[in-house]
Design an enzyme around this catalytic site. Structure first.
Site, PDB file in Angstrom:
ATOM      1  N   ASP A 331       0.333  -0.843   0.095  1.00 54.05           N
ATOM      2  CA  ASP A 331      -0.015  -0.218  -0.109  1.00 54.05           C
ATOM      3  C   ASP A 331       0.969   1.131   0.018  1.00 54.05           C
ATOM      4  O   ASP A 331       1.820   1.412   0.359  1.00 54.05           O
ATOM      5  CB  ASP A 331      -0.676  -0.217   1.057  1.00 54.05           C
ATOM      6  CG  ASP A 331      -0.193  -0.115   2.459  1.00 54.05           C
ATOM      7  OD1 ASP A 331       0.611  -0.947   2.640  1.00 54.05           O
ATOM      8  OD2 ASP A 331      -0.591   0.839   3.415  1.00 54.05           O
ATOM      9  N   GLU A 332       0.167   2.237  -0.738  1.00 53.09           N
ATOM     10  CA  GLU A 332       0.892   3.248  -0.319  1.00 53.09           C
ATOM     11  C   GLU A 332       2.703   3.843  -0.786  1.00 53.09           C
ATOM     12  O   GLU A 332       3.271   4.406  -0.240  1.00 53.09           O
ATOM     13  CB  GLU A 332       0.400   4.273   0.923  1.00 53.09           C
ATOM     14  CG  GLU A 332      -0.448   4.164   1.244  1.00 53.09           C
ATOM     15  CD  GLU A 332      -0.820   4.771   3.105  1.00 53.09           C
ATOM     16  OE1 GLU A 332      -2.109   5.754   3.495  1.00 53.09           O
ATOM     17  OE2 GLU A 332      -0.291   4.744   3.979  1.00 53.09           O
TER      18      GLU A 332
END
Length: 526
Positions: A331-332
């Site tokens: 993620d991210e």
């Protein structure tokens, strides 16, 4: 009518809760109506005489070692509050509490049947997990005072009738972020006990992030000795030795809970990059990080050493972890160009597969060719329709599966309202009703049939430092999310659920949990 109520939050074998308070006399009232538990049972047929646990009650387990372990766990909970000896015996009999194995295929791997009448209570299941879930139901049928660590008055009645219960989903999880702030083995055990009472069967541990690396890796020792030496705000941090990690695994397994370890990559890796300069593209180690920003770090995708590092880390964790799933984050990863991200995630998935494990990743994995049978964890919000479409499309390729964790529904670190002192609000405020009032089965529109395998309630620790912090943010939302994972969709109804949840107040109090008294719930005393 199916009636359900939230039950207590300490699970079988729990350590005494701090601040549980002095003994409180139980009311001499009738038994709790059968089925007033959380999660709601699949089927309840109430009727007949109640059973009363008394000084002559025995827990009969036959000659099965697995049944005896479950019986011992039940006795450990009931003995302090009832004051009874409750011997666990292999001797057969038609009275007392009987735990037995059944050949009924409809009970599956985790289901159980509970029959209660004047002479006793029988819990039957095909597997030990089912017996264990059954004794959680038995506990919740008893007065809240049964959760106290000191002798109480009673009486200890179980309403008559039959419950037949199987889970809706096989994945019912909760995540703890031990990277932003570190939590000790004993703190995790306490939370595991609470999760088990609600029939949660997966403990997802977020073991690495920018702020700290929390699991010992022999081949890369500075990950913990240096990378684990701090946390958000600059505290001392900490990490789990391999022996401590194995202790967590066993404690969870004894409660029929599988640990899902997560090593987040290629982003959220500053602790690793700070520990080893050679993992950085420029060969320069950044300083340790104690803030809360995201998206600024990345492993060096073009270095061969990156994949040796990942292989070493995943290999050591896989060899310790009996569970089937390893979470690789994803993620991210804002500091990783998309082409590099796809390259990295493809190689990372292959490494996990090399060790015989199933890949799990946050839903951005959907943009990087998720492998056959991989699991995507959706953490977007209700408004992120494009992300849900990408995930849905991926479920039609290679049999990819989905665990649902909408941030604006299941993230337990989201503030309840503007006055909540703890937590964050980037996904909005999440009150008790919002966390419960949605359907995992329809949340990802047009997902392949059978691709949604469960739900998870993550709790991120940017603002959470103590056990008290975790419990205040988790309760009362956690029980409702657990119900979404276990109970048939037909039982989900907020107006009925909030009444059942209200009856849980005394049980939470009995366990020393300082929970959020949501104004949406008509709390009661007992």
């Amino acid at each position: 009518m199916l009636l359900v109520a939230v039950a207590g939050t300490a699970a079988v074998g729990a350590a005494p809760a701090p601040g549980a308070g002095p003994a409180a006399p139980a009311k001499a009232a009738g038994p709790r109506p059968l089925g007033q538990i959380v999660p709601a049972p699949a089927s309840v047929s109430a009727g007949g005489a109640a059973y009363t646990i008394d000084s002559g009650t025995r827990i009969r387990v036959g000659r099965s070692a697995d049944a005896k372990k479950v019986g011992d766990a039940l006795a450990k909970v009931l003995r302090p509050s009832t004051g009874y000896q409750l011997p666990v015996t292999s001797r057969d009999g038609r009275d007392g509490i009987r735990l037995r194995f059944s050949s009924d295929p409809s009970l599956g791997e985790e289901g159980y049947r509970l029959d209660s009448g004047r002479s006793g209570v029988t819990i039957s299941a095909r597997r030990a997990a089912g017996l264990f879930h059954g004794i959680q139901t038995l506990r919740q049928q008893l007065p809240a005072a049964v959760e106290r660590p000191t002798k109480q008055t009673g009486p200890w009645k179980v309403a008559g009738g039959t419950i037949k219960d199987v889970p809706r989903y096989g994945y019912r999880g909760a995540m703890v972020d031990v990277s932003r702030h570190f939590f000790t083995v004993d703190q995790l055990k306490r939370y595991v006990d609470q999760l088990a009472l609600y029939k949660v069967n997966k403990l997802h541990l977020h073991l690495s992030d920018d702020q700290g690396w929390r699991i010992a890796i022999d081949s890369w020792p500075r990950l913990t000795t240096y990378g684990g030496s701090t946390q958000v705000g600059g505290g001392p941090g900490g990490y789990y030795t391999k022996a401590q990690y194995k202790d967590i695994l066993k404690y969870a397994a004894d409660r029929h809970m599988e640990v899902v370890p997560e090593i987040d990559a290629p982003g959220h890796t500053n602790a690793a990059l700070a520990s080893y300069a050679e993992l950085n593209c420029n060969g320069v180690a950044p300083p340790l990080y104690t803030g809360t920003a995201v998206g600024f770090s990345s492993l060096c995708v073009d270095k061969d050493l990156t994949y040796k590092f990942l292989d070493d880390v995943i290999g050591e964790i896989a060899r310790m972890t009996p569970g089937k799933v390893i979470h690789i984050g994803g993620d991210e990863a804002h500091a990783t160009p998309h082409e590099d991200y796809v390259k990295f995630m493809t190689k990372a998935q292959a490494i996990v597969g090399k060790y015989g494990k199933t890949v799990m990743g946050w839903h951005q994995l959907a943009t990087a060719n998720p492998g056959k049978g991989s699991i995507m964890q959706y953490w977007g919000t209700d408004s992120a329709a494009a992300d849900r479409k990408t995930v849905a499309d991926a479920t039609h390729k290679n049999g990819a599966k989905v665990v649902i964790s909408p941030a604006d529904r299941t993230y337990l670190d989201m503030k309840y309202n503007k006055d909540t002192k703890l937590g964050l609000a980037w996904a909005g405020y999440v009150e008790a009703q919002r966390s419960y009032d949605w359907n995992p089965g329809t949340y990802i529109e047009n997902a392949a049939p059978g691709s949604v395998i469960g739900v998870e309630a993550p709790i991120w620790s940017e603002t959470l430092v103590t056990t008290k912090d975790i419990e205040y943010m988790a309760f009362p939302r956690l029980p409702g999310i657990a119900e979404l994972g276990w109970s048939p969709a037909s039982t989900h109804h907020w107006d009925r659920y909030k009444t059942r949840l209200a009856q849980q107040g005394p049980r939470l109090t009995a366990m020393g949990i300082d929970f959020y008294k949501s104004p949406q719930v008509p709390w009661v005393s007992e």
